[in-house]
Design a protein around this motif. Sequence first.
Motif, PDB file in Angstrom:
ATOM      1  N   GLU A  48      21.022   0.786  43.832  1.00 52.68           N
ATOM      2  CA  GLU A  48      20.982  -0.481  43.096  1.00 52.68           C
ATOM      3  C   GLU A  48      21.231  -0.257  41.606  1.00 52.68           C
ATOM      4  O   GLU A  48      21.963  -1.016  40.968  1.00 52.68           O
ATOM      5  CB  GLU A  48      19.620  -1.153  43.289  1.00 52.68           C
ATOM      6  CG  GLU A  48      19.429  -2.414  42.454  1.00 52.68           C
ATOM      7  CD  GLU A  48      17.968  -2.774  42.243  1.00 52.68           C
ATOM      8  OE1 GLU A  48      17.690  -3.664  41.405  1.00 52.68           O
ATOM      9  OE2 GLU A  48      17.101  -2.164  42.887  1.00 52.68           O
ATOM     10  N   VAL A  49      20.615   0.793  41.024  1.00 52.61           N
ATOM     11  CA  VAL A  49      20.749   1.036  39.584  1.00 52.61           C
ATOM     12  C   VAL A  49      21.899   1.978  39.263  1.00 52.61           C
ATOM     13  O   VAL A  49      22.033   2.436  38.116  1.00 52.61           O
ATOM     14  CB  VAL A  49      19.422   1.600  39.007  1.00 52.61           C
ATOM     15  CG1 VAL A  49      18.316   0.581  39.123  1.00 52.61           C
ATOM     16  CG2 VAL A  49      19.034   2.910  39.676  1.00 52.61           C
ATOM     17  N   ASP A 515      13.996 -28.063  39.430  1.00 49.58           N
ATOM     18  CA  ASP A 515      14.839 -27.216  40.277  1.00 49.58           C
ATOM     19  C   ASP A 515      13.951 -26.209  40.996  1.00 49.58           C
ATOM     20  O   ASP A 515      13.583 -25.182  40.443  1.00 49.58           O
ATOM     21  CB  ASP A 515      15.899 -26.484  39.447  1.00 49.58           C
ATOM     22  CG  ASP A 515      16.844 -25.666  40.324  1.00 49.58           C
ATOM     23  OD1 ASP A 515      16.707 -25.739  41.567  1.00 49.58           O
ATOM     24  OD2 ASP A 515      17.695 -24.954  39.771  1.00 49.58           O
ATOM     25  N   ARG A 516      13.615 -26.549  42.233  1.00 56.06           N
ATOM     26  CA  ARG A 516      12.745 -25.678  43.025  1.00 56.06           C
ATOM     27  C   ARG A 516      13.518 -24.985  44.145  1.00 56.06           C
ATOM     28  O   ARG A 516      12.903 -24.425  45.053  1.00 56.06           O
ATOM     29  CB  ARG A 516      11.586 -26.482  43.619  1.00 56.06           C
ATOM     30  CG  ARG A 516      10.679 -27.131  42.575  1.00 56.06           C
ATOM     31  CD  ARG A 516       9.744 -28.148  43.202  1.00 56.06           C
ATOM     32  NE  ARG A 516       8.906 -28.778  42.191  1.00 56.06           N
ATOM     33  CZ  ARG A 516       7.645 -28.438  41.922  1.00 56.06           C
ATOM     34  NH1 ARG A 516       7.086 -27.458  42.600  1.00 56.06           N
ATOM     35  NH2 ARG A 516       6.951 -29.064  41.002  1.00 56.06           N
ATOM     36  N   SER A 517      14.822 -25.025  44.103  1.00 59.85           N
ATOM     37  CA  SER A 517      15.622 -24.438  45.177  1.00 59.85           C
ATOM     38  C   SER A 517      16.672 -23.473  44.635  1.00 59.85           C
ATOM     39  O   SER A 517      17.728 -23.293  45.241  1.00 59.85           O
ATOM     40  CB  SER A 517      16.306 -25.553  45.983  1.00 59.85           C
ATOM     41  OG  SER A 517      17.132 -26.344  45.139  1.00 59.85           O
ATOM     42  N   TYR A 518      16.379 -22.851  43.499  1.00 65.02           N
ATOM     43  CA  TYR A 518      17.319 -21.899  42.912  1.00 65.02           C
ATOM     44  C   TYR A 518      17.422 -20.662  43.804  1.00 65.02           C
ATOM     45  O   TYR A 518      16.434 -20.204  44.391  1.00 65.02           O
ATOM     46  CB  TYR A 518      16.843 -21.510  41.516  1.00 65.02           C
ATOM     47  CG  TYR A 518      17.680 -20.433  40.859  1.00 65.02           C
ATOM     48  CD1 TYR A 518      18.890 -20.734  40.255  1.00 65.02           C
ATOM     49  CD2 TYR A 518      17.261 -19.103  40.866  1.00 65.02           C
ATOM     50  CE1 TYR A 518      19.659 -19.753  39.663  1.00 65.02           C
ATOM     51  CE2 TYR A 518      18.023 -18.109  40.275  1.00 65.02           C
ATOM     52  CZ  TYR A 518      19.217 -18.443  39.677  1.00 65.02           C
ATOM     53  OH  TYR A 518      19.976 -17.457  39.091  1.00 65.02           O
ATOM     54  N   LEU A 519      18.618 -20.120  43.909  1.00 66.13           N
ATOM     55  CA  LEU A 519      18.832 -18.875  44.658  1.00 66.13           C
ATOM     56  C   LEU A 519      19.471 -17.851  43.733  1.00 66.13           C
ATOM     57  O   LEU A 519      20.458 -18.142  43.050  1.00 66.13           O
ATOM     58  CB  LEU A 519      19.729 -19.130  45.872  1.00 66.13           C
ATOM     59  CG  LEU A 519      19.112 -19.975  46.993  1.00 66.13           C
ATOM     60  CD1 LEU A 519      20.114 -20.196  48.114  1.00 66.13           C
ATOM     61  CD2 LEU A 519      17.850 -19.312  47.535  1.00 66.13           C
ATOM     62  N   TYR A 520      18.916 -16.668  43.736  1.00 71.59           N
ATOM     63  CA  TYR A 520      19.368 -15.600  42.833  1.00 71.59           C
ATOM     64  C   TYR A 520      20.825 -15.246  43.104  1.00 71.59           C
ATOM     65  O   TYR A 520      21.243 -15.100  44.250  1.00 71.59           O
ATOM     66  CB  TYR A 520      18.478 -14.379  43.013  1.00 71.59           C
ATOM     67  CG  TYR A 520      18.820 -13.209  42.126  1.00 71.59           C
ATOM     68  CD1 TYR A 520      18.538 -13.237  40.765  1.00 71.59           C
ATOM     69  CD2 TYR A 520      19.427 -12.071  42.648  1.00 71.59           C
ATOM     70  CE1 TYR A 520      18.848 -12.162  39.950  1.00 71.59           C
ATOM     71  CE2 TYR A 520      19.732 -10.991  41.838  1.00 71.59           C
ATOM     72  CZ  TYR A 520      19.442 -11.038  40.490  1.00 71.59           C
ATOM     73  OH  TYR A 520      19.751  -9.973  39.684  1.00 71.59           O
ATOM     74  N   LYS A 521      21.582 -15.065  42.015  1.00 72.18           N
ATOM     75  CA  LYS A 521      23.009 -14.763  42.141  1.00 72.18           C
ATOM     76  C   LYS A 521      23.398 -13.495  41.374  1.00 72.18           C
ATOM     77  O   LYS A 521      24.584 -13.218  41.220  1.00 72.18           O
ATOM     78  CB  LYS A 521      23.851 -15.939  41.628  1.00 72.18           C
ATOM     79  CG  LYS A 521      23.575 -17.261  42.341  1.00 72.18           C
ATOM     80  CD  LYS A 521      24.372 -18.406  41.749  1.00 72.18           C
ATOM     81  CE  LYS A 521      24.084 -19.723  42.439  1.00 72.18           C
ATOM     82  NZ  LYS A 521      22.676 -20.156  42.262  1.00 72.18           N
ATOM     83  N   GLY A 522      22.412 -12.735  40.905  1.00 69.94           N
ATOM     84  CA  GLY A 522      22.711 -11.531  40.152  1.00 69.94           C
ATOM     85  C   GLY A 522      22.948 -10.325  41.046  1.00 69.94           C
ATOM     86  O   GLY A 522      22.889 -10.403  42.271  1.00 69.94           O
ATOM     87  N   LYS A 523      23.187  -9.183  40.406  1.00 73.23           N
ATOM     88  CA  LYS A 523      23.480  -7.959  41.154  1.00 73.23           C
ATOM     89  C   LYS A 523      22.244  -7.123  41.413  1.00 73.23           C
ATOM     90  O   LYS A 523      22.328  -6.064  42.044  1.00 73.23           O
ATOM     91  CB  LYS A 523      24.519  -7.123  40.409  1.00 73.23           C
ATOM     92  CG  LYS A 523      24.054  -6.604  39.053  1.00 73.23           C
ATOM     93  CD  LYS A 523      25.140  -5.746  38.410  1.00 73.23           C
ATOM     94  CE  LYS A 523      24.679  -5.171  37.072  1.00 73.23           C
ATOM     95  NZ  LYS A 523      25.705  -4.317  36.448  1.00 73.23           N
ATOM     96  N   GLY A 524      21.089  -7.553  40.934  1.00 74.50           N
ATOM     97  CA  GLY A 524      19.866  -6.796  41.145  1.00 74.50           C
ATOM     98  C   GLY A 524      19.373  -6.892  42.572  1.00 74.50           C
ATOM     99  O   GLY A 524      19.700  -7.824  43.312  1.00 74.50           O
ATOM    100  N   GLY A 525      18.565  -5.922  42.982  1.00 71.40           N
ATOM    101  CA  GLY A 525      17.961  -5.942  44.302  1.00 71.40           C
ATOM    102  C   GLY A 525      18.734  -5.148  45.336  1.00 71.40           C
ATOM    103  O   GLY A 525      19.909  -4.808  45.159  1.00 71.40           O
TER     104      GLY A 525
END
Length: 985
Positions: A48-49, A515-525
Amino acid sequence: MATRPPASLPKLSRRARVLLIIAAVIVLLLLLGARLLDTYVDWLWYGEVEARNVFTTVLLTRVALFFGTGILVGGLLGLSLWLAYRTRPVFVPVSSTDDPLARYRTVIAARTKLFGIGIPVATGLIAGVSGQSNWEVVQMWLNGTEFNRTDPVFGKDASFYTFDLPFYGWLLGWVFVALVVSFFGAAITHYLFGGIRLAGRGGQVSSAARVHLLVLVGVFVLFKALEYFLDRYQLLQSGRNDLFTGAAYTDLHAAMPAKLILLCISVLCAIAFFAGAFLRNIQLPAIALVLLLLSGLILGVAWPAVLEQFSVRPNANEKEAQSIEYNMEATKFAYQLDPDHVDLREDYTGNTSASPEEIRSDSGTIPNIRLLDPNVLSSTFTQRVGRENFYGFPKKLDIDRYTVNGEEQAYIVAAKEINTNGLAENQQTWINRHLVYTHGNGFVAAPGNTIDRALEDANSDGGYPLARTSDTQNPEGAGIRVDEPRIYYGELALDYAIVGGTPGQAPGEYDTATDRSYLYKGKGGVPIDNLFNRLVFAAQYGERNILFSDQISDGAKIMYHRDPRERVEKVAPWLTVDGDPYPAVIDGRIQWIVDGYTTLNNFPYSQQTSLGGATEDSLTGVARQQDNRINYIRNSVKATVDAFDGTVTLYEMDENDPVLKTWMKTFPGLVEPNEKISDELRAHLRYPEDMFKVQRELLTKYHVKNAQEFYSTQTFWNVPQDPTKEGGLDPNSDTANQPPYYIYAQSPGQDKPTFQITSALTPLARQYLAAWVTVSSDPQDYGKMTVLKLPTGGGQQLEGPVQVQNAFQSNPKFTQDRTLLGNQSVDIIYGNLLTLPVAGGFLYVEPVYIQQRNAQSYPQLARVLVSYGGRIGVASTLNEALDEVFGEGTGEAATGPAEDSEGDGAPDDTEQQQPPNQDGNEQSTPPPSGGTGDADVDQAVADIQAALEKLRKAQRSGDFAAQGEALKELDDAAARYEKLTGSGN
């Protein structure tokens, strides 16, 4: 009578072998299963990193050392057992028919492969597990870089002592272990099979056993000679003299020659053991052994002790002078206290009086005096800008400088992080903790030199920081633009989070009230949308929901190791990481900045110090350093951790550090060169606290100029204890040291205010001020230390921090105010006591806070204490306190409360601090007051305003019942207003 071992060796049955194999596999899985699981999880994380080269390099080095040490110890033991068994007597003489060893010989003879292979393998496994942990020693030896600095005794480069000598010592230690284990293994085998007999007068030893054992002893003694040779170099790190580290007079003139003599004696004794082995003469090895022991006692112990007692101690100041000079020079280099890094100024007179004109004309320090203590205000930030109950701030906030509206100044800053421990009881579900409440939102900043309004008494409002937040709803709310304010990685993120996924299937992450339905879109994880990884992480965390939850869908990722310090420590395991990471906005993103140190404990002649002891002070909310001994330190690396995607980037900070160069060779491409540091990032780099604390501790001794002054210790300094803490005014108490403080000020010799870290120093066992030290964080002269040394001759001495605090406590006006402000329901909190160079003297400034004694209360600034040359000012604002000390009008130079400067009487953060509804969400902004032409609407507006005021008063007093009533009234009034106006808001 003699017996002969059985000629045939019974075999295990097929069933027994199968059962043994199954049992071995089960034991192996139990022992290695958790380790293999951790290894795979780490493999995913390093991917990941983008640092798998670190993982593979460390793993391969550990594996190589495991097999290397295992083969050395186990192989030599196996060879020794094989030789002992092969050379056993054909017939074993016994003293009677009831031989107690016969049954053991029978068992071993029947299982020669099991014992002959199993014992060495088991021993090798134990040795391998122990040996693989020293991977750093081996890699430093393989990639060592020269210091281009030689020691004063042998003339060898310092890299020999720091990189080569530890490896030779480590290798030699394992050779000794292998030889000792082999000797005892051979002795036991010879004894069991009759090569050594204890029965009879003096016992008997077979020729083969004698040769075998004496050769092993001879080889051991030969390596002992090599150890004596290396010990000569180790003396340059001797601790014989309690005053300094390094080879003392006795080491140079007694111990060092003794090592050479003992080396020669050891070689002769080894030859004697070899000769005795083949000449069948046991007396020669016996004489050699006695000679070796006696020479070691006489030359290695007695002679140095006699020289030390009767020659050195009576003349220690002269005898040790040369060694002290060596130690002083090496220590100043190792801790960067040499003239290249330290400007020791003795021209600062320490005035005790200053004219009003001097104070009013000070445009660098006085306007920037920091009134907000980051170690006190965490709960204030939490209550006033934290909004929802699941957001929080670290126990200690941070200080940095920012340019807002064209003006640079110091700000108290913090990242508004997710704090799942703050969830209400009905919110404490597994899905909420790990899939819904996954991230924080916002960067909070408050000017360090001002508050909203002055507080007059314990029941009045005011004394709060002007904290503003840049978040997703208002990216420039704090005056600092943040394009990505979401915080998935931070100091409070101690648990894993599962983010992203398929819309409609994933539960959605709480982002804002709307906004309680945000979904992560980054490269982390790490991806967790496949069955195998879900099974792995379910086993790793002991959580079956990870395996069976339908809300973990395609595209879902799991985030772990989210703490910035932990991420840097794993990416660079060779670094010692500073205990206080801090957030900064770099190119519109929140980055955690983490300082990394390269340290050594074997630099020749440099003074040993405890890292944990030197960095320990009264500061709370920071990670404590381990109590490791070091004698070399560099702030070689600046690391950043992206708060949104967790990206770890290491930057080379000290381009001349051989230790860093060594690790850059070991892990090529891991550390970015110094020129890759952007100007914006460089503008937010701080000189690190732990580094400064270590240097400060050494500076108390190593500011002296010569060996005689050092030996006398009369001019040593001391780090004062923190007088603002309990027991801090008692010089005999064990109160922790006063921490260093970051300030934005203009120090003597500077032409503009800069961000710097400072500390006061006092004489040894005295309380008056001896020196003031500062290190600049300005990019132009980063790391430059300036020491203002005060005169020690006749005349008036300046008060030190403890003396000033005593004067504050006994001041009549403050005593009266303390009685007025403090009562059974209010605590008084003393903030950081700053020591500031102003008008040729030192100005002391201390904020005093009050806090109600209930769970929901938080500190507010109540008084400011000022001292200069013995004159004291006590007031609710810095301006008034300065007027009391220097005369009317001088306080105009300081920054006043926002109410005074803006005239609106409202704190800047009001818009962002709307009181929460009962469900934890923020209220919408209330309608403006004023007539609307509709009596019912006007009444609803008036009721809203009244309910808000009632709620504010209830929050200040900590009255939960009143807060509940106010919230209910506010909801009712807001509902009536919306119904009447049809706003639907």
